[in-house]
Design an enzyme around this catalytic site. Structure first.
Site, mmCIF file in Angstrom:
data_model
loop_
_atom_site.group_PDB
_atom_site.id
_atom_site.type_symbol
_atom_site.label_atom_id
_atom_site.label_comp_id
_atom_site.label_asym_id
_atom_site.label_seq_id
_atom_site.Cartn_x
_atom_site.Cartn_y
_atom_site.Cartn_z
ATOM 1 N N HIS A 1 -13.972 24.476 -29.472
ATOM 2 C CA HIS A 1 -12.509 24.493 -29.374
ATOM 3 C C HIS A 1 -11.899 23.776 -30.579
ATOM 4 C CE1 HIS A 1 -8.605 24.098 -27.147
ATOM 5 N NE2 HIS A 1 -8.520 23.018 -27.901
ATOM 6 N N GLU A 2 -12.408 22.593 -30.866
ATOM 7 C CA GLU A 2 -11.864 21.822 -31.987
ATOM 8 C C GLU A 2 -12.165 22.484 -33.330
ATOM 9 O OE1 GLU A 2 -9.838 19.393 -31.607
ATOM 10 O OE2 GLU A 2 -10.061 19.341 -29.436
ATOM 11 N N HIS B 1 -9.420 24.838 -34.182
ATOM 12 C CA HIS B 1 -8.291 24.150 -34.822
ATOM 13 C C HIS B 1 -8.597 23.865 -36.295
ATOM 14 C CE1 HIS B 1 -6.034 23.691 -31.180
ATOM 15 N NE2 HIS B 1 -6.896 22.875 -30.605
#
Length: 444
Positions: A19-20, A23
């Protein structure tokens, strides 16, 4: 316990880090300065700085990770650093960076499904068991041994595929058309009239409530004891026992119990050997167990369930993976909406204890089950983070939407602060509810 804990840590660490990384990857391509990418939380154990000035860190607590960006340029910064600050980016780039995390989780789930479809998995055939009386399946005329071939015109090759195709119609209610193949290979079409049947926190299966259940595994002969009653009667390994004295044997336990209750009494076994069906007479030998005579036939009895290899080509695998991810995401959103409306119990919300339990269970079953578990949790993380709750990614996207509607004027900082505190309170309340549900399940 160790396997459960390890499977949970690997799952959470992998999914949150992915998920990170979403980003991070989009931020770098939008020209945003990324100060640190950490795998794990807490004290930094290892660190390395790349040529872009990003510190890559391995931290002590392996429960996810985080990305730290340059939000605002410091006083006296040059023009290049000011342009690299996140808050100085155009609205479209800020939206892209924030949305990239949840989208990465959804893409990971689609990738897992695609790989599993390409790899091919052994799945049970959709052979149905006898429906309970007065259920929609019984009223429609479904019988034990029927194989489900299609749902609303959509072909299904296995029970997992059938379950997924049926889940939508059953939760929505209404009519669903089924194509069935009977034990004698006769094909017929039936219409089920269903009422809305939502998942229940007590573990009640909505398909089972509609009378749609998978046929129990059948007793199958394994290794024979030389000179035993089974060998003498003519049984062979891989024979399937359909009935004893005309009574169907629904499970291994039923057959073993029947044999044990008839020592030295002839029994007529209805046997299937490949495509042939015939009867054999067998007389169980008598043995003493706890000073009680019981019957034994000298054969290992195993559980047999017809399986099918489900494998798709590259394009079909990709399309099915994307479709499954989209369908599950929409289903999750629909269930959340039903919770808000009160149609589904809030006890369905699960926390880390339940997730860890399922992580351990699927890891014990095998790699395929664990990967499917990872895909489902990845979808949950992606959908949850897209909810318009301040403090989550969806909350930031909500602020950006308001900014766009205001002609590019950001939401006032005071409003954002109040909304963020409210969002944090809501998230903490949901976390408390999830933990309460977890421990309620453990101790009930």
């Amino acid at each position: 316990m160790l396997l459960t804990l390890t499977a949970f840590i690997v799952a959470l660490g992998l999914l949150v880090t992915f998920h990170e990384f979403g980003h991070y990857w989009v931020a770098r391509r939008c020209g945003v300065r990324v100060l640190r990418f950490s795998v794990g939380f807490g004290p930094v154990l290892l660190r390395r700085q790349d040529r872009h000035g990003t510190e890559w860190a391995l931290s002590a607590i392996p429960l996810g990770g985080y990305v730290k960006m340059l939000d605002d340029a410091p006083a006296g910064a040059d023009e290049a650093m000011r342009r690299a600050a996140f808050n100085n980016q155009p609205l479209s780039r800020r939206v892209a960076v924030v949305a990239a995390g949840p989208i990465a989780n959804l893409l990971l789930a689609a990738l897992i499904f695609t790989v599993l479809n390409l790899w091919g998995t052994q799945q049970p055939l959709a052979i149905l068991g006898a429906p309970a009386a007065n259920t929609p399946a019984a009223l429609a005329g479904i019988q034990a041994g029927d194989t489900l071939a299609a749902v609303d015109g959509q072909a299904v090759a296995s029970w997992p595929q059938a379950r997924w195709q049926l889940l939508g119609p059953i939760t929505a209610g209404g009519q669903v058309d089924l194509a069935l193949v009977g034990p004698r290979q006769d094909t017929r079409h039936l219409t089920l009239n269903l009422r809305s049947q939502l998942p229940d926190s007590e573990g009640i299966d909505p398909l089972a409530e509609a009378g749609l259940i998978l046929q129990s595994a059948q007793p199958q002969v394994g290794e024979l004891t030389p000179g035993g009653a089974a060998q003498a009667a003519g049984l062979q390994p891989d024979d399937i026992i359909l009935a004893v004295d005309g009574q169907p044997q629904a499970s291994v336990q039923d057959l073993v119990q029947t044999i044990q209750q008839h020592p030295e009494q002839p029994l007529i076994l209805s046997v299937q050997r490949q495509f042939a069906r015939f009867d054999l007479t067998i007389t169980p030998a008598v043995v003493l167990e706890a000073n009680q005579p019981i019957g034994r036939i000298g054969a290992q009895i195993m559980a047999y369930r017809p399986m099918v290899l489900v494998r798709l080509g590259p394009l079909d695998s990709l399309w099915t993976g994307l479709s499954n991810t989209l369908d599950m995401s929409l289903f999750s959103v629909r269930m959340m909406g039903q919770m808000i409306m009160g149609a589904v119990s809030w006890r369905n919300i699960s926390g880390p204890v339940t997730i860890a339990e399922y992580a351990g269970q699927t890891a014990r079953i095998g790699l395929e089950a664990y990967l499917r578990f990872l895909a489902l949790i990845s979808i949950s993380i992606g959908v949850l983070n897209l909810l318009p709750i301040p403090m989550l990614d969806g909350g930031h996207l909500l602020f950006y939407l308001i900014e766009a509607l205001r002609g590019g004027r950001p939401v006032p900082e005071q409003v954002r602060d109040h909304a963020t505190r409210l969002g944090m309170s809501l998230v903490l309340a949901l976390m408390f509810l999830a933990l309460f549900n977890d421990f309620s399940r453990l101790f009930r």
